[in-house]
Scaffold this motif. Structure first.
Motif: not given
Length: 433
Positions: A25-35, A305-318, A337-340
């Motif tokens: 998992p990627l901590p969101l605080r780190e992802l968004w601090a560098s956006e 959610s889109y940062t410059r380096h990482v895109h993340y979301a919940s899983r996708y289904g139909v 608090s994390t993106a997985d």
């Protein structure tokens, strides 16, 4: 000439079916601090609708139960309380609520969405452009008052067709009388921007019925109209055999007919799908926000959610089972608090995204902007970009590469053509539940 069967289109890149579970998992605080984006876009996803239309493969669940809606908004509020301190260090330029059908929510829950945006995400409703999606059967006086009181300046409604038989053919339970009633209410409320969506290539549709729907939509003087070709996708109710009557050339004829009609009535085309009256914009003094859509904060199950380096979301289904399961996991969670799950964009994917997001819009790809970010020129990195220039599907003027009218009509094929081998392999290997 580039052509692609009408089955999909890229409104973002990489496509959601290229997402996978992260090794850790990627901590969101780190992802968004560098956006690096100077302003952000807040998107809230409400994954409920009254019924699943036959063409839909979005992350939605037909469920009208008020208690289910309340539990979902409770979870969205928990998520916002955790995300707000992480993502609200820069101002929001735009705020959108989509789905699904946000106005399916009871009025109290609809109002809570705005309260969450202001209190937890620190959105200034006076300064942001606010867009909300709706549907004809969910329009009520009380809900429109909530939108108006919270300074919504763009309301988007999917109509698809004014012909009852065509709506029925795509399993859309829609009474034309209800559509007219909803449009009357919307126009009386005078939102700055009314957007209406229509679909061409429907089963049983003819050029006459297609133009009838377009002309009926124009009776309500919308500031925007989006025109979509009918797609068939995995797990959609409408299947390829249902739309065999409309070959590729006929769909192109429908598109061209409507495009020319709208331009002749003062609409300006900004992409293959979007047509807007000249000068259409929010009435607010807005912060600048790039069409690259970096800095998009996606709240809610199904939002990306889109940062410059990482895109993340919940899983996708139909399927109903998959979607209900994913929503249940979201509602039961305590920690957001994390993106997985998502996609990490290396330099090549960042370049491809930049090209796609710019070139497929009328504003075009400014070569200086690309060079400023990447230190190179698009055609040096991707010599194949010379092909649309040589074929007449694109042209270069004053340092900007634009799609021609023919190129815009082939936007879906061009988008598909620019997908990297890695992303395509992931998309083809995705198993949709």
């Amino acid at each position: 000439m580039l052509r692609l069967p009408y089955r999909s289109y890229l409104y973002s890149y990489p496509h959601k079916t290229a997402y996978r579970e992260f090794p850790s998992p990627l901590p969101l605080r780190e992802l968004w601090a560098s956006e690096p984006a100077e302003s952000f876009f807040l998107y809230m996803h409400i994954p409920f609708c009254g019924a699943r239309c036959g063409f839909c493969n979005l992350f939605t669940l037909p469920d009208k139960r008020a208690n289910v809606h309340e539990q979902y908004v409770d979870a969205l509020e928990r998520q916002a309380r955790q995300w707000g301190p992480v993502t609200s260090h820069k101002p929001y330029a735009r705020f959108a609520i989509g789905g699904g059908t946000p106005t399916l929510l009871p009025a109290r829950q609809l109002k809570r969405l705005f309260d969450i945006a202001v209190k937890d995400m620190k959105v200034d409703l006076q300064q942001v452009s606010i867009s909300v999606e709706t549907s004809p059967e969910t329009i009520t006086k009380e809900k429109l008052a909530i939108l108006r009181d919270h300074r919504v300046d763009r309301v988007s409604m999917g109509i698809q067709s004014f012909v009852a038989e065509e709506s029925a053919a795509i399993f859309r339970p829609q009474d034309p009388a209800e559509v007219y009633r909803a449009l009357d209410k919307l126009t009386k409320n005078r939102f700055p921007i009314l957007n209406l969506d229509l679909i061409y290539g429907l089963p049983g549709q003819t050029e006459d019925t297609w133009m009838y729907s377009l002309q009926e939509a124009l009776r309500f003087d919308p500031e925007e109209i989006f025109l979509y070709p009918l797609y068939t996708r995995e797990h959609t109710i409408v299947k390829p055999d249902d739309i065999r009557q409309h070959g590729e050339d006929q769909r192109l004829a429908y598109y061209t007919l409507a495009r020319d009609y709208l331009i002749g009535r003062g609409y300006v085309q900004s992409s293959m799908r979007r047509f807007a009256k000249a000068g259409t914009t929010s009435m607010k003094q807005l912060l600048d926000y790039s069409c690259q859509e970096e800095g998009m904060v996606g709240l809610g199950c199904g939002a990306r959610s889109y940062t410059r380096h990482v895109h993340y979301a919940s899983r996708y289904g139909v399927s109903r089972q998959a979607t209900a399961s994913i929503i249940a996991d979201y509602v039961a969670a305590d920690d957001y608090s994390t993106a997985d799950y998502g996609f990490v964009l290396g330099p090549d994917e960042q370049k491809r995204r930049f090209i796609l997001k710019a070139l497929l819009h009328r504003e075009g790809l400014r070569l200086a902007d690309y060079h400023q970010r990447f230190g190179s020129l698009p055609a040096d990195d991707y010599p194949e970009l010379n092909l649309p220039l040589l074929s007449g599907m694109a042209y270069e003027k004053d340092g900007t590469m634009y799609l021609s009218d023919e190129g815009l009509s082939c936007s879906d094929a061009i988008g598909d053509w620019l997908i990297s081998a890695e992303v395509r392999e992931r998309m083809e290997g995705f198993v949709l539940a």
